[in-house]
Design an enzyme around this catalytic site. Sequence first.
Site, short mmCIF file in Angstrom:
data_model
loop_
_atom_site.label_atom_id
_atom_site.label_comp_id
_atom_site.label_asym_id
_atom_site.label_seq_id
_atom_site.Cartn_x
_atom_site.Cartn_y
_atom_site.Cartn_z
N SER A 12 0.81 -1.22 0.00
CA SER A 12 0.00 0.00 0.00
C SER A 12 0.85 1.28 0.00
O SER A 12 0.49 2.24 -0.70
CB SER A 12 -0.96 -0.01 1.20
OG SER A 12 -1.91 -1.03 1.02
N THR B 108 -5.73 -3.46 7.61
CA THR B 108 -5.65 -4.79 7.02
C THR B 108 -5.65 -5.84 8.12
O THR B 108 -5.92 -5.55 9.29
CB THR B 108 -4.43 -4.87 6.05
OG1 THR B 108 -4.47 -6.13 5.39
CG2 THR B 108 -3.10 -4.70 6.75
N LYS C 87 -9.96 -5.59 10.66
CA LYS C 87 -11.08 -4.96 9.95
C LYS C 87 -12.39 -4.97 10.75
O LYS C 87 -13.20 -4.06 10.62
CB LYS C 87 -11.29 -5.62 8.59
CG LYS C 87 -10.18 -5.28 7.61
CD LYS C 87 -10.36 -5.92 6.27
CE LYS C 87 -9.12 -5.63 5.43
NZ LYS C 87 -9.17 -6.23 4.12
N GLY D 295 -13.57 -18.48 2.73
CA GLY D 295 -13.21 -17.58 3.83
C GLY D 295 -14.41 -16.80 4.30
O GLY D 295 -15.38 -16.58 3.54
P1 NDP Z 1 -9.27 -12.39 8.57
O1 NDP Z 1 -8.23 -12.66 9.58
O2 NDP Z 1 -10.38 -11.47 8.89
O3 NDP Z 1 -9.98 -13.78 8.11
C1 NDP Z 1 -9.19 -14.91 7.84
C2 NDP Z 1 -10.02 -15.98 7.12
O4 NDP Z 1 -9.11 -16.97 6.63
C3 NDP Z 1 -11.01 -16.71 8.01
O5 NDP Z 1 -12.14 -17.08 7.24
C4 NDP Z 1 -10.22 -17.96 8.44
O6 NDP Z 1 -11.03 -19.08 8.75
C5 NDP Z 1 -9.46 -18.24 7.17
N1 NDP Z 1 -8.23 -19.00 7.39
C6 NDP Z 1 -7.10 -18.58 8.01
N2 NDP Z 1 -6.16 -19.55 7.97
C7 NDP Z 1 -6.71 -20.59 7.32
C8 NDP Z 1 -6.24 -21.89 6.96
N3 NDP Z 1 -5.00 -22.31 7.27
N4 NDP Z 1 -7.07 -22.70 6.28
C9 NDP Z 1 -8.33 -22.30 5.96
N5 NDP Z 1 -8.83 -21.10 6.29
C10 NDP Z 1 -8.03 -20.25 6.95
O7 NDP Z 1 -8.48 -11.91 7.25
P2 NDP Z 1 -9.05 -11.01 6.06
O8 NDP Z 1 -10.38 -11.54 5.70
O9 NDP Z 1 -8.93 -9.58 6.38
O10 NDP Z 1 -7.99 -11.31 4.88
C11 NDP Z 1 -8.02 -12.53 4.16
C12 NDP Z 1 -6.97 -12.50 3.04
O11 NDP Z 1 -7.35 -11.61 2.01
C13 NDP Z 1 -5.57 -12.08 3.49
O12 NDP Z 1 -4.64 -12.93 2.87
C14 NDP Z 1 -5.43 -10.68 2.96
O13 NDP Z 1 -4.09 -10.32 2.70
C15 NDP Z 1 -6.24 -10.78 1.67
N6 NDP Z 1 -6.77 -9.49 1.21
C16 NDP Z 1 -6.33 -9.00 0.01
C17 NDP Z 1 -6.83 -7.81 -0.47
C18 NDP Z 1 -6.37 -7.30 -1.78
O14 NDP Z 1 -6.67 -6.13 -2.07
N7 NDP Z 1 -5.72 -8.09 -2.62
C19 NDP Z 1 -7.81 -7.02 0.29
C20 NDP Z 1 -8.22 -7.64 1.51
C21 NDP Z 1 -7.68 -8.82 1.95
P3 NDP Z 1 -11.60 -19.35 10.24
O15 NDP Z 1 -12.84 -18.53 10.36
O16 NDP Z 1 -11.83 -20.80 10.27
O17 NDP Z 1 -10.51 -18.92 11.19
#
Ligand code: NDP
Length: 272
Positions: free
Chosen positions: A17, A62, A66, A127
């Site tokens: 960013s 991030t 959030k 997710g």
């Molecule tokens: P959060 O921490 O809010 O959510 C994480 C999610 O990932 C949950 O659903 C969690 O499941 C799941 N998860 C984590 N580890 C695992 C695993 N080993 N196996 C399966 N599921 C898993 O993160 P965000 O939602 O904010 O971000 C998610 C991703 O999106 C990140 O990698 C982030 O960098 C990317 N992103 C990219 C953007 C872009 O502009 N390119 C913008 C926003 C995000 P559970 O509920 O079971 O814990």
Amino acid sequence: MLDRYIVIGNPISHSKSPFIHTAFAQQTRQAMEYAALLAPLDGFKATVKNFQLLGGKGMNITVPFKLEAYRLSTRLTERANVAQAVNTFRFDGDGILGDNTDGIGLVRDIESNLSIPIEGKRILLLGAGGAARGVILPLLQKKPLQLSIANRTRHKAEALKIQFDVYGNITAGNFTEFSGKKFDIIINATSAGLHDELPIIPVDIFIHANLVYDMMYSSKPTRFLALATQNGASRIADGIGMLVEQAAESFYLWRNIKPQTKPIIALLKALI
Ligand code: NDP
């Protein structure tokens, strides 16, 4: 004095960013600076307040803050209110306007940059965290045939189905429940890749996919995208385009100017 902005997260060293917003500022001749800041996992609110007190104008939020950012906002845009997740703050005096630009960033990347219409498609969203929440409404507004939400922790996917059911046709479950189903577009919104992990998903979901999209990005195809290709996906894309498009929408909220995104996407792809 330059207006100050930051991106705040944990981890944060991977963030592009600062590069993107510095390029936008140069392109549009804005007197501003933008940096990355690591917040302690138990110190999000204190870090935000401190930056606001020091005169900061706005920030991006991030992983994993959030949902906390949503709760800390004193005003919300409609899309952030519906998502109940915030990735952009604008500081208006003592107040904090919370917005969510992730969804519009993803939709613009898929439809405008990748030229793939969403209308009528079967979509699988993996997710149920902050990023997933932010993209559900903008995806549904494009009228897909169906949106399926799969999450490791099943009840979080179900909660999103209940929350967004009024906006479109949604199914929810854990990863294994979608084995054998056909999808046109598969979107990885898990944070597994940040920890160099793969979500444990049935690989037969990739066979019919016209687009497999990973919100993560890296210099070579992410592990998730490599898995998709090995299992029959015809087209893959990482999250660079979404990252630049969501940043452009945040920039617009702060500066009231829309930067050009295509040259920055090309620059970033060449640099990563
Ligand atoms: P959060 O921490 O809010 O959510 C994480 C999610 O990932 C949950 O659903 C969690 O499941 C799941 N998860 C984590 N580890 C695992 C695993 N080993 N196996 C399966 N599921 C898993 O993160 P965000 O939602 O904010 O971000 C998610 C991703 O999106 C990140 O990698 C982030 O960098 C990317 N992103 C990219 C953007 C872009 O502009 N390119 C913008 C926003 C995000 P559970 O509920 O079971 O814990």
